[in-house]
Scaffold this active site. Structure first.
Site, PDB file in Angstrom:
ATOM      1  N   HIS A  15      32.313 -47.848  12.302  1.00 32.81           N
ATOM      2  CA  HIS A  15      31.015 -47.750  11.640  1.00 32.81           C
ATOM      3  C   HIS A  15      30.080 -48.759  12.277  1.00 32.81           C
ATOM      4  O   HIS A  15      30.490 -49.583  13.087  1.00 32.81           O
ATOM      5  CB  HIS A  15      31.143 -47.979  10.122  1.00 32.81           C
ATOM      6  CG  HIS A  15      31.406 -49.398   9.719  1.00 32.81           C
ATOM      7  ND1 HIS A  15      30.918 -49.949   8.563  1.00 32.81           N
ATOM      8  CD2 HIS A  15      32.099 -50.392  10.323  1.00 32.81           C
ATOM      9  CE1 HIS A  15      31.308 -51.212   8.473  1.00 32.81           C
ATOM     10  NE2 HIS A  15      32.032 -51.497   9.522  1.00 32.81           N
ATOM     11  N   CYS A  24      27.942 -56.810  13.136  1.00 30.48           N
ATOM     12  CA  CYS A  24      28.248 -55.532  12.483  1.00 30.48           C
ATOM     13  C   CYS A  24      27.175 -54.473  12.723  1.00 30.48           C
ATOM     14  O   CYS A  24      27.339 -53.324  12.318  1.00 30.48           O
ATOM     15  CB  CYS A  24      28.472 -55.733  10.988  1.00 30.48           C
ATOM     16  SG  CYS A  24      29.993 -56.642  10.638  1.00 30.48           S
ATOM     17  N   HIS A  28      31.771 -50.582  15.678  1.00 30.72           N
ATOM     18  CA  HIS A  28      33.065 -51.271  15.708  1.00 30.72           C
ATOM     19  C   HIS A  28      33.987 -50.599  14.691  1.00 30.72           C
ATOM     20  O   HIS A  28      33.545 -49.820  13.860  1.00 30.72           O
ATOM     21  CB  HIS A  28      32.908 -52.769  15.388  1.00 30.72           C
ATOM     22  CG  HIS A  28      32.392 -53.026  14.017  1.00 30.72           C
ATOM     23  ND1 HIS A  28      31.081 -52.820  13.639  1.00 30.72           N
ATOM     24  CD2 HIS A  28      33.028 -53.458  12.904  1.00 30.72           C
ATOM     25  CE1 HIS A  28      30.924 -53.126  12.367  1.00 30.72           C
ATOM     26  NE2 HIS A  28      32.096 -53.505  11.881  1.00 30.72           N
ATOM     27  N   HIS A  30      37.629 -50.612  12.002  1.00 30.44           N
ATOM     28  CA  HIS A  30      38.472 -51.352  11.060  1.00 30.44           C
ATOM     29  C   HIS A  30      39.687 -50.507  10.704  1.00 30.44           C
ATOM     30  O   HIS A  30      39.656 -49.286  10.790  1.00 30.44           O
ATOM     31  CB  HIS A  30      37.729 -51.634   9.737  1.00 30.44           C
ATOM     32  CG  HIS A  30      36.546 -52.504   9.852  1.00 30.44           C
ATOM     33  ND1 HIS A  30      36.624 -53.865   9.950  1.00 30.44           N
ATOM     34  CD2 HIS A  30      35.221 -52.207   9.875  1.00 30.44           C
ATOM     35  CE1 HIS A  30      35.406 -54.376  10.008  1.00 30.44           C
ATOM     36  NE2 HIS A  30      34.541 -53.381   9.978  1.00 30.44           N
ATOM     37  N   HIS A  64      40.184 -41.791  11.405  1.00 28.98           N
ATOM     38  CA  HIS A  64      39.880 -41.591  12.830  1.00 28.98           C
ATOM     39  C   HIS A  64      38.523 -40.933  13.026  1.00 28.98           C
ATOM     40  O   HIS A  64      38.356 -40.052  13.864  1.00 28.98           O
ATOM     41  CB  HIS A  64      41.000 -40.810  13.528  1.00 28.98           C
ATOM     42  CG  HIS A  64      42.213 -41.650  13.737  1.00 28.98           C
ATOM     43  ND1 HIS A  64      43.135 -41.880  12.737  1.00 28.98           N
ATOM     44  CD2 HIS A  64      42.635 -42.346  14.812  1.00 28.98           C
ATOM     45  CE1 HIS A  64      44.086 -42.668  13.205  1.00 28.98           C
ATOM     46  NE2 HIS A  64      43.798 -42.986  14.465  1.00 28.98           N
ATOM     47  N   GLU A 124      37.687 -53.871   3.810  1.00 29.83           N
ATOM     48  CA  GLU A 124      37.193 -53.734   5.177  1.00 29.83           C
ATOM     49  C   GLU A 124      38.062 -54.539   6.132  1.00 29.83           C
ATOM     50  O   GLU A 124      38.269 -54.151   7.277  1.00 29.83           O
ATOM     51  CB  GLU A 124      35.751 -54.230   5.235  1.00 29.83           C
ATOM     52  CG  GLU A 124      35.111 -54.075   6.574  1.00 29.83           C
ATOM     53  CD  GLU A 124      33.649 -54.423   6.550  1.00 29.83           C
ATOM     54  OE1 GLU A 124      33.249 -55.297   7.333  1.00 29.83           O
ATOM     55  OE2 GLU A 124      32.911 -53.824   5.745  1.00 29.83           O
TER      56      GLU A 124
END
Length: 135
Positions: A15, A24, A28, A30, A64, A124
């Site tokens: 995201h 952010c 990137h 998570h 994914h 997150e």
């Protein structure tokens, strides 16, 4: 009688936050964790409130995937290669918690189930989560 169930699941997704200044704001990823507590009355015959796999499958819509604000200019470019999951605002852990709660509650309403999200956490990263409660 009200029953509560709990399900923990994970998904991998990327995201970015358009309206945030800092790292952010770049795309990137998570390993997200989701914890779900659901309340309601179990089915009289099966004694099941909601199948745990249904919870997992609803949340797996993010697995994914690239999750983006629907207004992000990156949506147009990425859509040539894959369809991103779009949110109404920056896909923060707070917004994803609200979105997942709504997806679960909508499923239950559409299938005439008494189950409703009582509490939901979206992690997150280790030590950082957003939490929403029943309205």
């Amino acid at each position: 009688m009200v029953t509560r169930i709990y399900k923990e699941t994970h998904f991998d997704a990327s995201h970015r936050l358009m309206h945030y200044e800092g790292k952010c704001s770049r795309l990137h990823g998570h390993r997200w964790s989701v914890e779900v507590w659901m309340d309601g009355t179990p089915d009289e015959k099966s004694r099941i409130l909601l199948d745990y796999n249904i919870i997992k499958n609803i949340i797996n819509v993010y697995d994914h995937q690239v999750v983006l604000n629907k207004d992000d200019p990156m949506v147009e470019a990425l859509s040539r290669f894959q369809t991103p999951v779009l949110t109404n605002g920056d896909p923060t852990s707070e917004l994803l918690a609200e979105d997942i709660r709504e997806r679960l509650n909508t499923f239950c309403r559409e299938h005439d189930l008494s189950a409703r999200v009582a509490k939901l956490r979206v992690w997150e990263s280790e030590g950082c989560y957003a939490e929403v409660f029943a309205e």
